[in-house]
Each structure stands twice: as structure tokens, then as C-alpha cells.
Write an enzyme that holds these catalytic residues in place. Structure first.
Site, PDB file in Angstrom:
ATOM      1  N   ASP A   1      -6.041  -6.844   4.605  1.00 16.99           N
ATOM      2  CA  ASP A   1      -7.227  -6.354   3.898  1.00 16.99           C
ATOM      3  C   ASP A   1      -8.077  -7.542   3.444  1.00 16.99           C
ATOM      4  O   ASP A   1      -9.295  -7.578   3.654  1.00 16.99           O
ATOM      5  CB  ASP A   1      -6.791  -5.528   2.684  1.00 16.99           C
ATOM      6  CG  ASP A   1      -7.983  -5.042   1.878  1.00 16.99           C
ATOM      7  OD1 ASP A   1      -8.928  -4.508   2.488  1.00 16.99           O
ATOM      8  OD2 ASP A   1      -7.977  -5.208   0.639  1.00 16.99           O
TER       9      ASP A   1
ATOM     10  N   ASP B   1      -2.591 -18.530   2.657  1.00 16.88           N
ATOM     11  CA  ASP B   1      -3.585 -19.383   1.978  1.00 16.88           C
ATOM     12  C   ASP B   1      -4.172 -20.400   2.965  1.00 16.88           C
ATOM     13  O   ASP B   1      -5.386 -20.583   3.047  1.00 16.88           O
ATOM     14  CB  ASP B   1      -2.995 -20.057   0.722  1.00 16.88           C
ATOM     15  CG  ASP B   1      -1.602 -20.634   0.927  1.00 16.88           C
ATOM     16  OD1 ASP B   1      -1.037 -20.506   2.036  1.00 16.88           O
ATOM     17  OD2 ASP B   1      -1.061 -21.225  -0.037  1.00 16.88           O
TER      18      ASP B   1
ATOM     19  N   ASP C   1     -12.020  -9.249   5.075  1.00 18.52           N
ATOM     20  CA  ASP C   1     -13.311  -9.472   4.400  1.00 18.52           C
ATOM     21  C   ASP C   1     -13.764 -10.924   4.578  1.00 18.52           C
ATOM     22  O   ASP C   1     -14.963 -11.195   4.707  1.00 18.52           O
ATOM     23  CB  ASP C   1     -13.225  -9.137   2.908  1.00 18.52           C
ATOM     24  CG  ASP C   1     -13.553  -7.669   2.616  1.00 18.52           C
ATOM     25  OD1 ASP C   1     -13.242  -6.814   3.469  1.00 18.52           O
ATOM     26  OD2 ASP C   1     -14.117  -7.372   1.540  1.00 18.52           O
TER      27      ASP C   1
ATOM     28  N   LYS D   1       3.424 -15.080   3.905  1.00 16.48           N
ATOM     29  CA  LYS D   1       3.650 -16.038   2.817  1.00 16.48           C
ATOM     30  C   LYS D   1       5.166 -16.176   2.714  1.00 16.48           C
ATOM     31  O   LYS D   1       5.780 -15.817   1.709  1.00 16.48           O
ATOM     32  CB  LYS D   1       3.008 -15.483   1.526  1.00 16.48           C
ATOM     33  CG  LYS D   1       3.025 -16.422   0.353  1.00 16.48           C
ATOM     34  CD  LYS D   1       1.984 -17.513   0.411  1.00 16.48           C
ATOM     35  CE  LYS D   1       2.194 -18.484  -0.740  1.00 16.48           C
ATOM     36  NZ  LYS D   1       1.287 -19.636  -0.710  1.00 16.48           N
TER      37      LYS D   1
ATOM     38  N   TYR E   1       0.809  -1.218   0.000  1.00 17.30           N
ATOM     39  CA  TYR E   1       0.000   0.000   0.000  1.00 17.30           C
ATOM     40  C   TYR E   1       0.844   1.271   0.000  1.00 17.30           C
ATOM     41  O   TYR E   1       0.315   2.370  -0.116  1.00 17.30           O
ATOM     42  CB  TYR E   1      -0.918   0.021   1.234  1.00 17.30           C
ATOM     43  CG  TYR E   1      -2.182  -0.791   1.070  1.00 17.30           C
ATOM     44  CD1 TYR E   1      -2.123  -2.163   0.848  1.00 17.30           C
ATOM     45  CD2 TYR E   1      -3.429  -0.194   1.151  1.00 17.30           C
ATOM     46  CE1 TYR E   1      -3.277  -2.906   0.709  1.00 17.30           C
ATOM     47  CE2 TYR E   1      -4.590  -0.936   1.012  1.00 17.30           C
ATOM     48  CZ  TYR E   1      -4.509  -2.287   0.790  1.00 17.30           C
ATOM     49  OH  TYR E   1      -5.655  -3.030   0.648  1.00 17.30           O
TER      50      TYR E   1
END
Ligand code: NAD
Ligand code: IPM
Ligand code: MN
Length: 358
Positions: A249, A225, A253, A193, A143
Site C-alpha cells: 500500500d 526502507d 503511493d 523488513k 489488513y
């Protein structure tokens, strides 16, 4: 903080923004006012009209003078930014991300908690098994805005987006997450990751290990994941998750979907050092598809206001807002069951927050 001798008074700026933002923050504001009466504090509300409409009228996204004014608030209650009439990124980067960066809101606190009466996309979990908090690093990573485009408009056009990860930026975020974990179960999970993003992943993991050793929290690690799989399959593995900006982010969700949908998910963009105001906003966006229909769920905004009151030290008022949402959700607050509209939500919440409810 503007504390007078007679009453605790907080300067709070409401920045409703776009789409459903004004609809949901109006309900959150009414709930804060009701809690203020009950708990004996006062709010000096300010209003900031930035967002898509203001941009289209004036070309302004976040003028420096407005930012300087916002710095004078104790907290900012934000609705959502982003409008189909404005090119993607103009408001998201220019207003929301600029606020996060300029106000040094380096922690994005996103609780993901299953509440009574909420089915969620996966309705089989027990309430006590799905109560986690995502601590998202909020000022760095992908970001940060590093990167660029060359040879635009040709077949050799190339775009890069670089992930920036600093030792100090990661460490302060992990330290916040570790102290939050220490105040809950003592369990902290780093989500990253590291098997592919070996440079940034290694830095994150080394820092997480050293902060865990210093604070005594129990550290575990999950690749992002696998973390998605486990959040759906076995969420009780997680209590406090710390992760980078983009992973945070995305998994927030997912957490929202698991706990009833985006309408229920709150967030706080925190400046833990309190060198300026923190910004509280629901996880959802401006929801242009339902704006103006009266169908927006204000619970995420009300729960964000609860995080705000907690941050301001009004713990009892914060707990009241949280409890009011639970009571309304459980259908106990009205004869009609769960509210069907934003207005019904407001009535049911205010009934809990006044007249000896909640
Ligand atoms: P969104 O969160 O606005 O909507 C996704 C889906 O969830 C839609 O179907 C919407 O109707 C539903 N939804 C969202 N909030 C709801 C609520 N309170 N009650 C009921 N349903 C709700 O995401 P999007 O459609 O991807 O983005 C729309 C705009 O919002 C874009 O411009 C995006 O950049 C912006 N955005 C802003 C924020 C923010 O301000 N923090 C967050 C996400 C997206
Ligand atoms: C969020 C939003 C923002 C983000 C966008 C609108 C910049 O999706 O708050 O989750 O990616 O952080
Ligand atoms: Mn998001």
C-alpha cells in the site's frame, strides 16, 4: 464470461463510489465503450450505487445480496470509497476490503510506469528506467482484521493489530509475481523488513527463494526502507516487486508520486484463479478536497480499465487505452497540450479512441 455467438459480451459492473470516483469512472467507461466499438466486443454495463451516500441513507455498506450479484459480473470497475461524513474504516473495511477478501482478490497489481510528458515528483528519470510493477499481497498481513481493543476509554486501553501471514497465501501471491517477472525481465525483488519482522519475514523469504528456484526467476531482496530510497534514487533496480499488504500500500503511493502523481496510477485487484470477478480501481482515494471541481485526473481510472480489458482477454483494446493516455500526455492528441480538466481529458481520450486515433 458471457460470450454470445455473435459478439464477445462482458458483464461489467461500475461501482463509482465516493468523491471523485463517479467523475473518473465515467471517463473510463466511455473509453471502454469506444474501444469496444473499435474491437468488436460489447459491454453489458451494470451499476452498483454503494458508497458513502448509500450508507448514510440506509445504513448498508455491502449487503450480502449485492455481493452475490457482483459475483455474477465478469469484472468490476470501481472508483473510490471513503467519505469525510462516514467514520474511517466503515466503507474502507466494510466495502473495499470486504470485496477484496470475499472475492479472493489475492493479488493487487500496481504498475508504476513513467509516461511521456509526465514530470513526476522526481523528474530526472528516463522512461525506460522507471517501469516497475508492484505485486501486493491483498488479503492477509496487517489488513486481515485480527486484533482488538480492551479496557476502552481507560488509561489502560490497549489496541492490537496482528499481521497474519499464511504459507498458502504468500505462496500464491509470490507465484503470480514470479510468472509476471518471467514474462518481463526475469527479475523479481522481495520487499519486506526481515531484519525486524523476523517471523513473517522469514516465511516470506523462504517461500520467495523456493518459488524462484522452481521458476528460474532471479530473486533479489530489499528492506522496505531501502526500497523507498532506491525507488526514488535508482528505480531501474526494480522490475517486479512482491511484497506484503501494508508495505505494498505504502510503496505504491510512492511509485505514483514518482510517475506523475496519484491521478495516473492504476491498479487491479486480481483473482488469478478466476473463481469470480476481479476489481479494477485507481490507486487514489475519493479525493474529497477536489471532488466536484472538475479537476480530477481520470488517467488512473482509464489505465485501470486497460488492466481490466487485458484481464478479460481484450489485449488490443487494452493497449489502445494505454496508448491513448500516452498520446494525450505527450500533448500530441490536442492543440491545447495536456488536459486541464476531467472533461478535457475525456474529449482528448475519446478523440484518440475514435476516428482512427491512437
Ligand atoms: P486520496 O487519494 O483521495 O487523495 C490524496 C491527494 O491526491 C489529494 O490531494 C487529492 O486531491 C489527490 N488526488 C487523488 N486522486 C486524484 C485525481 N484523480 N486527480 C487529481 N488529484 C488526485 O487520499 P486521502 O485524501 O488520503 O483519502 C481520501 C479518502 O479516500 C479516505 O476516505 C480514504 O480512506 C479513501 N481512500 C480510498 C481508496 C480506494 O478506494 N481505493 C484509496 C485511498 C484512499
Ligand atoms: C488503497 C487504499 C486502501 C488500502 C484503503 C482505502 C483501504 O489506500 O487501495 O491503496 O489501504 O488498500
Ligand atoms: Mn493506498
Amino acid at each position: 464470461m458471457g460470450v454470445s455467438e455473435l459478439t464477445r459480451t462482458y458483464v461489467i459492473t461500475q461501482l463509482p463510489g465516493d468523491g471523485v470516483g463517479p467523475e473518473v469512472t465515467q471517463v473510463a467507461k466511455a473509453c471502454v465503450d469506444a474501444a469496444a466499438v473499435r474491437h468488436g466486443f460489447a459491454v453489458d454495463w451494470r451499476h452498483c450505487g454503494l458508497g458513502g451516500k448509500h450508507y448514510l441513507r440506509t445504513g448498508e455498506v455491502l449487503p450480502d445480496a449485492v455481493l452475490d450479484d457482483l459475483r455474477k459480473s465478469d469484472a468490476i470497475l470501481l472508483g473510490a470509497v471513503g467519505s469525510p461524513d462516514v467514520p474511517p474504516g466503515v466503507l474502507e473495511r466494510g466495502l473495499l476490503l470486504r470485496l477484496r477478501f470475499e472475492l479472493d482478490l489475492y493479488v493487487n497489481l500496481r504498475p508504476s510506469k513513467l509516461r511521456p510528458g509526465v514530470g513526476g515528483a522526481v523528474g530526472s528519470h528516463r522512461l525506460e528506467d522507471l517501469d516497475l510493477v508492484i505485486v501486493r499481497e491483498n488479503t492477509e498481513g496487517l489488513y486481515a482484521g485480527a486484533g482488538g481493543t480492551v479496557h476502552r476509554g481507560t488509561e489502560f486501553e490497549m489496541a492490537t493489530e496482528e499481521s497474519l501471514n499464511t504459507w498458502a497465501g504468500i505462496r500464491r501471491c509470490v507465484q503470480y509475481a514470479a510468472s509476471l517477472a518471467a514474462s518481463r525481465s526475469g527479475r523479481l525483488t522481495l520487499v519486506h523488513k526481515t531484519n525486524v519482522l523476523t517471523h513473517a519475514g522469514d516465511l516470506w523469504h523462504r517461500i520467495a527463494r523456493s518459488v524462484a528456484a522452481e521458476t528460474g526467476v532471479e530473486l533479489s531482496y530489499a528492506h522496505v526502507d531501502a526500497a523507498c530510497l532506491w525507488m526514488v534514487d535508482d528505480p531501474k533496480r526494480f522490475d517486479v516487486i512482491v511484497t506484503d499488504n501494508l508495505f505494498g500500500d505504502i510503496i505504491s503511493d510512492l511509485g505514483a508520486a514518482l510517475t506523475g502523481g496519484l491521478g495516473y496510477a492504476p491498479s487491479g485487484n486480481l483473482n488469478p484463479d478466476r473463481t469470480g470477478p476481479s476489481v479494477f480501481e485507481p490507486v487514489h482515494g475519493s479525493a474529497p478536497d477536489i471532488a466536484g471541481t472538475g479537476r480530477a485526473n481520470p488517467a488512473g481510472s482509464v489505465l485501470s480499465a486497460a488492466l481490466m480489458l487485458d484481464h478479460l482477454g481484450e489485449h488490443a483494446a487494452s493497449a489502445d487505452l494505454d496508448a491513448a493516455v500516452n498520446t494525450v500526455l505527450a500533448g500530441a492528441g490536442s492543440d491545447l497540450g495536456q488536459p486541464a480538466s476531467t472533461g478535457d481529458w475525456e474529449k482528448a481520450l475519446l478523440a484518440q479512441l475514435t476516428d482512427g486515433g491512437a
